[in-house]
Every structure is written in C-alpha cells, then in structure tokens.
Design a protein around this motif. Structure first.
Motif: not given
Length: 152
Positions: A90-91, A98-99, A103, A109-110, A112, A122
C-alpha cells in the motif's frame, strides 16, 4: 525461562520449499541458535556420488520440497522483483493496498512499492489483466527476480 521447542517447525520447512519453487533456487539454508535447516531439491538427474563429509556438529536436516494439495502456480505470468528491497503493498501504513486478488489492472498501473536504499520504487504492471495471486506479504524483504504477483 523460555520453553525449548521439540520437533521441527514444518511450517518453516514448507515456507522454505515455497521460496525454492518461487525463485528457482536449488537449495536454501537457515540457521537459528542450535537449529540449522537446509532445504534442497533435485535438479536435472546426475550421476550419484556418495557423500563422504562428516561433521562434528549435528548434521543439517535435508528435506525435499513438501508436496501439498496446493494448486500448481503458473509463474510464467508472474511479475518479479526488479531489485532487492522491502516490499510494500500500500502507499502508506494503514492505507488500502494498491491491488487485491481479483483486481483488474492496466499496463503501467502501480502494483506495489519496493524500498531500496531509502528510495521508494513503484513497480508497475507490465501488462493489463486480472490479479490472480499475490505471492508476497507487506513489509517483507524480497530478492531480485522473486515472483511477487501473478497477472493473467
């Protein structure tokens, strides 16, 4: 006083065997206090050579990878770690990852973050698809080339 464990930690052995399978290593060894565990798997068949080495200390436990009733992973679709570091899903601590499994992600797309040398990197999705498995845990060290996520 701390209670001394009896027996071998089978969960640790399974985890080590999974690491072998995920990273294509042939052998891994862990030593803690007086316990040393070595897990190895056979590569290509070779001519058997008798081992003549004897040790004064207790011999390490060699265990073949555990065959469990788990589905076989298709690592051909795995996103691997491009560097050694600590993975974050997660950020920020406590925020949504993130996923998640299931998903749908788009290329770029990021997925992790891997922290390496105090830099947050990223890791983008190399292709669009569905996340079918996350092979790592948050805040865990990862090795170069280690499978992290499977996208199909």
């Amino acid at each position: 006083m701390a209670e001394k464990k009896t027996g071998i930690d089978q969960a640790l052995i399974r985890d080590l065997a999974n690491i072998l399978n995920e990273t294509d290593l042939t052998e891994i060894e862990v030593e803690q206090d007086a316990l040393r565990i070595r897990v190895s798997r056979a590569g290509m068949p070779m001519m058997a050579m008798p081992q003549m080495a004897y040790q004064a200390q207790p011999a390490p436990v060699a265990v073949a990878p555990v065959i469990a009733a788990e589905p076989v992973r298709n690592l051909a679709n795995a996103v691997t770690a491009p560097m050694v570091g600590t993975v974050y899903l997660s950020p920020a601590p406590g925020s949504r990852p993130f996923i998640e499994v299931g998903s749908i992600v788009k290329e770029g797309q990021t997925l992790l973050i891997i922290e390496a040398m105090k830099t947050m990197n990223q890791i983008p999705a190399p292709r669009s698809g569905k996340v079918v498995e996350i092979l790592t845990e948050d805040s865990r060290p990862v090795e170069y080339g280690e499978a992290l996520v499977i996208i199909e």
